[in-house]
Write a protein that holds these residues in place. Structure first.
Motif, short mmCIF file in Angstrom:
data_model
loop_
_atom_site.label_atom_id
_atom_site.label_comp_id
_atom_site.label_asym_id
_atom_site.label_seq_id
_atom_site.Cartn_x
_atom_site.Cartn_y
_atom_site.Cartn_z
N PHE A 279 0.82 -1.22 0.00
CA PHE A 279 0.00 0.00 0.00
C PHE A 279 0.86 1.27 0.00
O PHE A 279 0.39 2.34 -0.39
CB PHE A 279 -0.93 0.01 1.23
N VAL A 280 2.09 1.17 0.47
CA VAL A 280 2.93 2.36 0.65
C VAL A 280 3.13 3.16 -0.63
O VAL A 280 2.92 4.38 -0.65
CB VAL A 280 4.29 1.98 1.29
N PRO B 198 -13.97 17.73 4.02
CA PRO B 198 -15.16 17.47 3.19
C PRO B 198 -15.11 16.16 2.40
O PRO B 198 -16.16 15.60 2.09
CB PRO B 198 -15.20 18.67 2.25
N PHE B 199 -13.91 15.67 2.08
CA PHE B 199 -13.82 14.49 1.23
C PHE B 199 -12.80 13.50 1.77
O PHE B 199 -11.83 13.89 2.43
CB PHE B 199 -13.44 14.88 -0.21
N GLY B 200 -13.04 12.23 1.48
CA GLY B 200 -12.10 11.19 1.86
C GLY B 200 -11.94 10.19 0.73
O GLY B 200 -12.91 9.89 0.01
N VAL B 201 -10.74 9.70 0.54
CA VAL B 201 -10.51 8.66 -0.47
C VAL B 201 -9.97 7.42 0.23
O VAL B 201 -9.14 7.51 1.13
CB VAL B 201 -9.53 9.13 -1.57
N THR B 202 -10.49 6.28 -0.17
CA THR B 202 -10.12 5.01 0.47
C THR B 202 -9.36 4.14 -0.52
O THR B 202 -9.80 3.95 -1.67
CB THR B 202 -11.37 4.26 0.95
N LEU B 203 -8.23 3.64 -0.07
CA LEU B 203 -7.42 2.72 -0.86
C LEU B 203 -7.53 1.32 -0.24
O LEU B 203 -7.16 1.12 0.92
CB LEU B 203 -5.96 3.17 -0.88
#
Length: 652
Positions: free
Chosen positions: A548-549, A588-593
């Protein structure tokens, strides 16, 4: 896909929860806290500092860039003569009263307002007209009712409401009369208070090792604008109108600072000085705001003891004389547009006109943008027509002409009497008094010069400003009629000044945008607009595994290159808790990996308020996030560009 409905709690605003959140997440805190703190001084933590910086950046875009303003950065420490000339040393004061037994100091108008409002609230409590607060405050509410819930006579209620509507118009002695008439005491001790006394709000200082140059910490940035007017005018190629702008610290030694950031002793101001021709206060962009609606509370309504606002367009208000001129009206509209853009609830915003007695010594008209919050209506922006006061007094004091010049299309030819001095004779006769004498004669009116001309042969007496009397003859001065041709008009510009208290605006934004979810009332949400949110995007990797890094690093780098401030939360806490604690920060926003991101280069995008999620290619998501943050699209627009996420997580 998560439900796109915003499930807010039905409870009324809970200030206790908000204060706990702001303290826990270090938006701001009392300065010198481990030493016991000092009232009215606060330090901003990381989210508070970022929020303030983003408000300032948007203010700079909205005003300085869009209006082509000239930005200044002037000194905080100011020599005393500047504020003596401007009138601040004599007049920049509030009325205070002292507790007759403890000596505690309170600001008189705030004392009257607080006590009368508490009595009116108690009357409504007693009549069952106030909604029940949240359950957590039930014990406090019952305790308060016992002490304040008292029914008032209708006549008394009307008197209180009338006083509150015009409170800012009362003088110090008037406030003292109110304290006696309505038995207003210190609410903390129930002791009587003494007669109101004036207290100058400026912090005194000194310049130099021996203190030979007295000075003050500035209570506003305005004087720095005015003293640099000639340089600004030259920089602007001599053209009027133009505006200068300044963002910086100011200091006011508040009598009894309370209510957190709403009344402090050190604060950040953003001020504009817009210079106009006194004979032409139109604005070239006025038609752009003519149809903007404002909620106006004018002075006539207030002095009649009422507080009803009138909804009017800016054009109608200027045409009807409610707002004095186009330039003043233009800035009121632009102030409203700015406040709403950064997150102020427009239904809780009004513009209140100053009444006669509260008008600053330099102003001819003034409107305050007041925003409603848990402390009531609070002034956050003042917009004043300062006329030519400041430039005139500094010019008179220093002898430096702070004027503008305009070439006339047609020359103006005039005739008038003028005195001509025999410098040799008058100097020999009157010595050191010569300069004062000449100044007195130059100041004579046309009628007085005509009389002087007729009496010079017999001797004529002039009384100077110092009170000395001198006899002039034709050997000293003659009076002749001369023809003057004027091709240049010289005038002192008037000034329209919007002045913003950024700390107050920051705090009220937090109040207006704070709420809790029905399913988790202990965790708050700050629905800050993306343009001012401290962090724009939260990056959430579902695993701390090595693969993931590189992906986290790539996403973080691409967001930074797009100019978007983001944070990575790779803690072991559940994804729900990670998002919840960043909802508290207003992100306001989030991104998920997830593992699918590693395999397919896809990424989910979460919206804070609805918690709904979209999915797409990493680069597509970053493009959409960039447009969301920059205000090019809203969430509905993002939903058209990316696919809805069904909530199924990829597995290893």
């Amino acid at each position: 896909m998560a439900d796109s409905t915003v499930n807010k709690t039905a409870d009324i605003f809970n200030k206790t929860r908000l204060d706990a959140l702001l303290n826990r997440r270090f938006f701001y805190a009392p300065a010198f806290e481990i030493y016991g703190g000092v009232a009215g001084l606060y330090d901003y933590g990381p989210p508070g500092s970022a929020l303030q910086a983003n408000i300032i950046a948007e203010w700079r875009r909205h005003f300085i860039i869009e209006e082509h303003m000239l930005e200044l950065d002037t000194t905080i420490i100011t020599p005393a003569p500047v504020f003596e000339t401007s009138g601040h040393v004599a007049r920049f004061a509030d009325w205070m009263v002292k507790d007759t037994k403890t000596g505690d100091v309170l600001r008189a108008d705030h004392l009257v307002k607080g006590v009368l409002e508490a009595r009116l609230a108690g009357d409504k409590e007693a009549r069952g007209l106030i909604a029940q607060p949240v359950k957590e405050d039930e014990k406090k509410r019952k305790k308060k009712i016992k002490s304040t819930a008292v029914k008032l006579e209708e006549e008394v209620v009307n008197e209180y409401e009338s006083i509150l509507a015009q409170l800012d118009n009362y003088s110090g002695p008037d406030l003292g009369d109110l304290c006696r008439k309505y038995k207003i005491t210190n609410p903390d001790t129930n002791n009587e208070v003494g007669e109101p006394q004036q207290f100058n709000l400026m912090f005194a200082s000194s310049i130099g090792p021996t203190g030979q140059h007295p000075g003050y910490l500035r209570p506003e940035t305005a004087q720095g604008h005015f003293l640099n007017f000639s340089r600004l005018l030259e920089f602007n190629n001599g053209r009027i109108p133009f505006a200068s702008a300044h963002i910086g610290k100011s200091f006011r030694n508040e009598i009894s600072p309370r209510a957190g950031l709403l009344r402090v002793r050190e604060f950040t101001m953003a001020e504009i000085e817009h210079y106009v021709d006194p004979e032409d206060k139109t604005h070239e962009r006025f038609d752009e705001v003519r149809d903007v609606w404002l909620a106006l509370l004018d002075r006539d309504v207030q002095t009649s003891g009422r507080s009803e606002v009138r909804d009017m367009t800016v054009g109608a208000a200027v045409d009807g004389g409610v707002i004095a001129n186009q330039t003043l009206g233009y800035f009121l509209a632009r102030i409203q547009q700015f406040l709403v853009k950064i997150g102020v609830n427009p239904s809780r915003l009004r513009f209140r006109q100053h009444m006669g007695n509260e008008m600053a010594h330099y102003a001819t008209d003034c409107w305050d943008a007041e925003i409603h919050n848990s402390s009531g209506w609070t002034e956050c922006v003042g917009c004043a027509d300062r006329a030519a006061y400041d430039l005139s007094v500094h010019s008179a004091k220093t002898g430096h002409q702070l004027v503008a010049r305009q070439a006339l299309k047609e020359a103006i030819v005039t005739e008038r009497l003028v005195p001509e001095f025999n410098k040799k004779t008058i100097g020999k006769t009157f010595g050191r008094d010569c300069a004062g004498l000449q100044k007195a004669v130059d100041a004579l009116s046309e009628e007085e010069l005509a009389r002087l001309q007729g009496e010079l042969g017999q001797g004529w007496t002039v009384v100077c400003v110092e009170g000395k009397e001198f006899t002039l003859t034709s050997e000293h001065v003659s009076v002749e009629r001369k023809v003057f041709k004027q091709s240049i008009r010289e005038y002192t510009p008037n000034v329209i000044e919007p002045s913003f208290g950024l700390g107050r605006i920051l705090y009220i934004l937090l109040e207006h945008n704070f709420w809790t979810r029905e399913q988790d009332v202990e965790r708050g949400v700050l629905s800050l607009p993306p343009i001012i949110a401290p962090t724009k995007v939260l990056i959430v990797p579902l695993s701390s595994k090595e693969e993931f890094v590189p992906l986290v690093r790539e996403v973080s780098l691409k967001l930074r290159k797009a100019g978007i401030y983001s944070r990575v939360d790779d803690s072991n806490t559940s994804i729900g808790k990670r998002y919840a604690r960043n909802d508290e920060l207003g992100t306001p926003f989030g991104v998920t990996l997830d593992f699918a991101s590693v395999q397919n280069r896809t990424m989910t995008l979460r919206e804070r308020d609805t918690t709904s999620q979209l999915i797409g290619n990493i680069d597509e998501v970053i493009t959409v996030v960039t447009d969301l943050v920059e205000g090019n699209i809203d969430w509905a627009g993002a939903c058209k560009l990316l696919s809805a996420y069904d909530g199924v997580q990829a597995v290893e």
